[in-house]
Design a protein around this motif. Structure first.
Motif, PDB file in Angstrom:
ATOM      1  N   ASP A  39       0.812  -1.213   0.000  1.00 23.33           N
ATOM      2  CA  ASP A  39       0.000   0.000   0.000  1.00 23.33           C
ATOM      3  C   ASP A  39       0.844   1.262   0.000  1.00 23.33           C
ATOM      4  OD1 ASP A  39      -2.271  -1.539   0.034  1.00 23.33           O
ATOM      5  OD2 ASP A  39      -2.579  -1.373   2.195  1.00 23.33           O
ATOM      6  N   ILE A  40       0.363   2.253  -0.771  1.00 20.19           N
ATOM      7  CA  ILE A  40       1.024   3.550  -0.869  1.00 20.19           C
ATOM      8  C   ILE A  40      -0.039   4.631  -0.686  1.00 20.19           C
ATOM      9  CG2 ILE A  40       2.283   5.114  -2.392  1.00 20.19           C
ATOM     10  CD1 ILE A  40       3.331   2.606  -3.820  1.00 20.19           C
ATOM     11  N   PRO A  41       0.083   5.451   0.352  1.00 21.65           N
ATOM     12  CA  PRO A  41      -0.912   6.516   0.564  1.00 21.65           C
ATOM     13  C   PRO A  41      -0.762   7.631  -0.475  1.00 21.65           C
ATOM     14  CG  PRO A  41       0.845   6.687   2.181  1.00 21.65           C
ATOM     15  CD  PRO A  41       1.113   5.445   1.387  1.00 21.65           C
ATOM     16  N   LEU A  42      -1.903   8.130  -0.936  1.00 22.15           N
ATOM     17  CA  LEU A  42      -1.913   9.231  -1.888  1.00 22.15           C
ATOM     18  C   LEU A  42      -2.395  10.501  -1.188  1.00 22.15           C
ATOM     19  CD1 LEU A  42      -3.353   7.377  -5.013  1.00 22.15           C
ATOM     20  CD2 LEU A  42      -0.959   7.832  -4.439  1.00 22.15           C
ATOM     21  N   LYS A  43      -2.247  11.648  -1.846  1.00 22.67           N
ATOM     22  CA  LYS A  43      -2.492  12.934  -1.192  1.00 22.67           C
ATOM     23  C   LYS A  43      -3.946  13.164  -0.788  1.00 22.67           C
ATOM     24  CE  LYS A  43      -2.937  15.626  -5.447  1.00 22.67           C
ATOM     25  NZ  LYS A  43      -2.320  16.631  -6.286  1.00 22.67           N
ATOM     26  N   ASP A  44      -4.896  12.492  -1.448  1.00 24.06           N
ATOM     27  CA  ASP A  44      -6.304  12.685  -1.092  1.00 24.06           C
ATOM     28  C   ASP A  44      -6.759  11.768   0.042  1.00 24.06           C
ATOM     29  OD1 ASP A  44      -6.346  10.256  -2.417  1.00 24.06           O
ATOM     30  OD2 ASP A  44      -8.208  10.683  -3.487  1.00 24.06           O
ATOM     31  N   GLY A  45      -5.852  10.959   0.567  1.00 23.53           N
ATOM     32  CA  GLY A  45      -6.189  10.038   1.648  1.00 23.53           C
ATOM     33  C   GLY A  45      -6.497   8.631   1.165  1.00 23.53           C
ATOM     34  N   SER A  46      -6.609   8.444  -0.138  1.00 28.25           N
ATOM     35  CA  SER A  46      -6.834   7.105  -0.673  1.00 28.25           C
ATOM     36  C   SER A  46      -5.508   6.344  -0.697  1.00 28.25           C
ATOM     37  CB  SER A  46      -7.453   7.173  -2.077  1.00 28.25           C
ATOM     38  OG  SER A  46      -6.556   7.779  -2.980  1.00 28.25           O
ATOM     39  N   THR A  47      -5.580   5.069  -1.026  1.00 28.81           N
ATOM     40  CA  THR A  47      -4.392   4.233  -1.018  1.00 28.81           C
ATOM     41  C   THR A  47      -4.247   3.493  -2.339  1.00 28.81           C
ATOM     42  OG1 THR A  47      -4.625   3.896   1.363  1.00 28.81           O
ATOM     43  CG2 THR A  47      -3.229   2.338   0.191  1.00 28.81           C
TER      44      THR A  47
END
Length: 120
Positions: A39-47
């Motif tokens: 998993d890699i977190p993205l800037k909008d809070g999604s993964t």
């Protein structure tokens, strides 16, 4: 002879500086397979999730992938509205002591990343 030594030292230093610093900066195909993804977190809070890593050639059995590069490129894919299983290509590199890794956008390792639609 002195200039050859200095040139060699410069090449080695440039290669070492270009490589990410620690093993924690990378993920391998084996680690992804063992954990069922990465998993890699993205800037909008999604993964986003790495689901597969494919080395660029059969002679490279392992492919250490730079996590920061994948995060940046997965975010760009989401920003361009590319969702689902997105193939991301990274540049293949060899460090000064013969370790193979992929870092930055290029035409080496292919990483399949599940990019989610952004959170509202």
């Amino acid at each position: 002879m002195k200039s050859f030594s200095m040139a060699s030292l410069g090449l080695i230093l440039a290669t070492v500086v270009a490589a990410p610093a620690t093993a924690a900066d990378f993920v391998t195909k084996t680690e992804v397979a063992r954990a069922g993804g990465y998993d890699i977190p993205l800037k909008d809070g999604s993964t986003a999730r790495i689901v597969d890593i494919r080395p660029p050639a059969k002679n490279f059995k392992t492919c250490r992938v730079d996590i920061a590069s994948i995060k940046t490129l997965a975010q760009k894919a989401q920003d361009r509205q590319q969702y689902g299983h997105v193939p991301i290509r990274l540049r293949a590199r060899m460090d000064g002591i013969g370790n193979f890794f992929c870092y930055g956008q290029g035409n080496g390792c292919m990483v399949i990343v599940m990019v989610p639609t952004p959170h509202a």
